[in-house]
Enzyme design. Structure first.
Site, PDB file in Angstrom:
ATOM      1  N   THR A 186       0.821  -1.212   0.000  1.00 57.58           N
ATOM      2  CA  THR A 186       0.000   0.000   0.000  1.00 57.58           C
ATOM      3  C   THR A 186       0.855   1.262   0.000  1.00 57.58           C
ATOM      4  OG1 THR A 186      -1.838  -1.117   1.118  1.00 57.58           O
ATOM      5  CG2 THR A 186      -1.747   1.279   1.307  1.00 57.58           C
TER       6      THR A 186
ATOM      7  N   ASN B 165      -5.961   9.839  -3.983  1.00 54.67           N
ATOM      8  CA  ASN B 165      -6.878   8.702  -3.869  1.00 54.67           C
ATOM      9  C   ASN B 165      -8.054   8.802  -4.834  1.00 54.67           C
ATOM     10  OD1 ASN B 165      -5.592   9.211  -1.024  1.00 54.67           O
ATOM     11  ND2 ASN B 165      -6.200   7.047  -0.997  1.00 54.67           N
TER      12      ASN B 165
ATOM     13  N   SER C 268      -7.318  -0.324  -6.048  1.00 56.51           N
ATOM     14  CA  SER C 268      -6.896  -0.577  -4.673  1.00 56.51           C
ATOM     15  C   SER C 268      -5.433  -0.985  -4.733  1.00 56.51           C
ATOM     16  CB  SER C 268      -7.721  -1.714  -4.061  1.00 56.51           C
ATOM     17  OG  SER C 268      -7.116  -2.219  -2.878  1.00 56.51           O
TER      18      SER C 268
ATOM     19  N   THR D 204      31.606 -39.658 -17.067  1.00 51.73           N
ATOM     20  CA  THR D 204      30.451 -39.926 -16.217  1.00 51.73           C
ATOM     21  C   THR D 204      30.990 -40.218 -14.824  1.00 51.73           C
ATOM     22  OG1 THR D 204      30.450 -42.288 -16.820  1.00 51.73           O
ATOM     23  CG2 THR D 204      29.039 -40.819 -18.115  1.00 51.73           C
ATOM     24  N   HIS D 205      30.336 -39.700 -13.790  1.00 52.86           N
ATOM     25  CA  HIS D 205      30.843 -39.798 -12.409  1.00 52.86           C
ATOM     26  C   HIS D 205      32.209 -39.122 -12.277  1.00 52.86           C
ATOM     27  CE1 HIS D 205      27.726 -42.831 -11.383  1.00 52.86           C
ATOM     28  NE2 HIS D 205      27.937 -43.234 -12.624  1.00 52.86           N
TER      29      HIS D 205
ATOM     30  N   SER E 189      45.184 -13.513  -8.484  1.00 55.00           N
ATOM     31  CA  SER E 189      45.627 -13.616  -7.100  1.00 55.00           C
ATOM     32  C   SER E 189      46.379 -12.361  -6.701  1.00 55.00           C
ATOM     33  CB  SER E 189      46.525 -14.834  -6.911  1.00 55.00           C
ATOM     34  OG  SER E 189      47.085 -14.866  -5.611  1.00 55.00           O
TER      35      SER E 189
ATOM     36  N   LYS F 156      48.747 -16.064 -11.860  1.00 60.06           N
ATOM     37  CA  LYS F 156      47.551 -16.900 -11.718  1.00 60.06           C
ATOM     38  C   LYS F 156      46.356 -16.210 -12.367  1.00 60.06           C
ATOM     39  CE  LYS F 156      45.286 -19.780  -8.235  1.00 60.06           C
ATOM     40  NZ  LYS F 156      43.870 -19.519  -8.483  1.00 60.06           N
TER      41      LYS F 156
ATOM     42  N   ASN G  12      42.090 -16.851 -13.083  1.00 60.35           N
ATOM     43  CA  ASN G  12      40.955 -17.649 -12.632  1.00 60.35           C
ATOM     44  C   ASN G  12      39.774 -17.573 -13.596  1.00 60.35           C
ATOM     45  OD1 ASN G  12      42.382 -18.294 -10.269  1.00 60.35           O
ATOM     46  ND2 ASN G  12      41.629 -16.473  -9.216  1.00 60.35           N
TER      47      ASN G  12
ATOM     48  N   GLU H  68      32.535 -18.309 -12.495  1.00 59.97           N
ATOM     49  CA  GLU H  68      32.285 -18.129 -11.062  1.00 59.97           C
ATOM     50  C   GLU H  68      31.149 -17.143 -10.821  1.00 59.97           C
ATOM     51  OE1 GLU H  68      36.837 -19.125  -9.560  1.00 59.97           O
ATOM     52  OE2 GLU H  68      36.150 -17.034  -9.635  1.00 59.97           O
TER      53      GLU H  68
END
Length: 458
Positions: free
Chosen positions: A100, A125, A133, A181-182, A312, A318, A320, A325
């Site tokens: 409201t 109003n 409303s 797989t796995h 880093s 390094k 990333n 991410e």
């Protein structure tokens, strides 16, 4: 120092900043809800402006609002819809559950803009909120903003990513690699097949989202306080839906049952669930990219993602996988938002849901961040990664699971023994197969051709 003016509402008088376009009811909400400092999102404010303009148009067409007031309200509401005045919508997300305060915020700002000198006698109003409303405006604003954010921002991002995936899949259609797989070595696939699978996930997610839009586009505007439509013309809801369709280009309709759209948030819950499914698909893609990029020496090292920034503050050199991410973090946020929306959707007590602002804020956040991150994933990861063919070929040459292709020739048990011997001795499977079968090297090279094996069949 700030200066103030006196404003009055049905509860009495209070002080409002002199330069604020809002009035007393908005100020009460600002005073009552110093919770997060997070205001309602711009997409939601835009929807409120569109709705108020459409309502003024409908009331004018029904001869309930004179043309001078209707025109002034519509002009002011369009400025709200253009997000020119977002700074004048200070109410916290964590406010009254009906929203409201946000509805009155819009009414007060539009009334003040439309009639700055009070010459037209426009009341927040009686005129801006005529036939409305908060209980139907706020659910309608959730649905309008979600439809527009989906069609204008999310789906174009999904489509862009889908196109980039298919382009790279075609480019890499003949690049064979070890399947897994796995997380263990399995039969070969091509990089193209992996990317085509991601594209198929995206296409399915898109279809689910579009299907949900058909229901969230059915607006409860016209149901007013509890769904009965008290104080609204019987044609009001249909006229508002038509006006919104004309102003946005999205095909809205007036809900047959306004009680549903006011008492529940099932349409928002459904759309959020489909966004969660998209987020799950994106996280799968991002994690696969992270695995494939891992290393570059001690990981899989199958691809190299584009280097975008140092990885880093202490380890020089390094780099990333920052885009995947970010995708994973967006996905986690969307999954969490879906839980919030699910809990909020349960809070439809009798004729009104009372967690509407948090539904709006979290749903729109999910739509925004998903639409943005799909473009990043497409342009700064999928389109730009390079393939380390030497790594792929070396792994394929050492993969004893290729012996699966000999099942129909030497049988499962003999194949298993050959694979174990190849693992144990660290030798290519073709060399072991030469010793344990009667097949020639030429025959084995044909049977164990990795690219041929990616095409299936006997």
């Amino acid at each position: 120092m700030s200066t103030f003016r006196s404003e009055r509402d049905s509860m009495g008088e209070l002080q409002v900043p002199e330069d604020a376009l809002w009035g007393a009811q908005t100020q009460r909400a600002v005073n009552n809800f110093p919770v997060s400092g997070q205001c309602m999102p711009p997409a939601f404010i835009r929807a409120l402006g569109l709705i108020k303009s459409a309502c003024a148009e409908a009331n004018e067409g029904l001869e309930l609002l004179d043309s001078a007031r209707a025109g002034a309200i519509r002009a002011a509401a369009r400025r709200v819809a253009d997000n020119e005045l977002d700074g004048h919508f200070p109410v916290d997300v964590y406010q009254t559950g009906s929203g409201t305060s946000s509805n009155m915020n819009a009414n007060e700002v539009i009334a003040r803009l439309a009639d700055p000198e009070g010459e037209l006698g426009i009341h927040p109003n009686d005129h801006v909120n005529m036939g409305q409303s908060s209980n139907d405006v706020i659910p309608t604003a959730i649905q309008v903003s979600a439809c527009l954010q989906t069609s204008e921002h999310l789906l174009p991002g999904v489509d862009h990513l889908h196109g980039v995936l298919l382009d790279r899949a075609a480019e890499l259609a003949e690049v064979a690699k070890t399947g897994r797989t796995h997380l263990m070595d399995a039969m070969p696939v091509t990089l193209g097949q992996e990317l085509e699978a991601w594209a198929a996930q995206l296409a399915s997610a898109r279809a689910r989202i579009v299907d949900a839009l058909g229901r969230i586009g059915r607006l409860p505007q016209g149901g007013t306080a509890v769904g009965t439509g008290i104080n609204a013309h019987p044609e009001f809801g249909q006229r508002v839906a038509a006006a919104l369709s004309a102003s946005t280009g999205f095909e809205f309709s007036s809900a047959d049952n306004k009680f549903e759209g006011i008492g529940s948030q099932d349409a928002a819950v459904e759309l959020s669930g489909q966004l969660k499914t998209l987020a799950v698909a994106l996280m799968k893609m991002a994690n696969d990219l992270r695995w494939m990029n891992s290393g570059p020496l001690a990981g899989l090292g199958e691809i190299e993602l584009q280097a975008l920034q140092p990885g880093s503050s202490i380890m020089p050199g390094k780099v990333n996988p920052v885009i995947p991410e970010a995708v994973c973090m967006v996905s986690a946020r969307v999954i969490g938002n879906d839980t919030t929306i699910t809990v909020a959707g349960q809070s439809g007590n009798f004729q009104l849901n009372v967690m509407l602002p948090v539904v709006a804020a979290t749903l729109l956040e999910s739509l925004h961040i998903l639409g943005s991150v799909t473009r990043l994933l497409a342009d700064q990861a999928i389109a730009t990664f390079s393939v380390r063919r030497d790594q792929l070929e070396a792994a394929l040459g050492r993969n004893p699971i290729l012996v699966t292709a000999l099942n129909s020739v030497i049988g499962y048990e003999k194949g298993a023994a050959a694979a174990k011997q190849a693992y144990r001795e660290g030798r290519p499977i073709i060399d072991v197969a030469l010793e344990v079968t009667d097949l020639s090297r030429e025959e084995l090279e044909k049977l164990l051709d990795p690219l041929k094996l990616t095409r299936g069949g006997l």
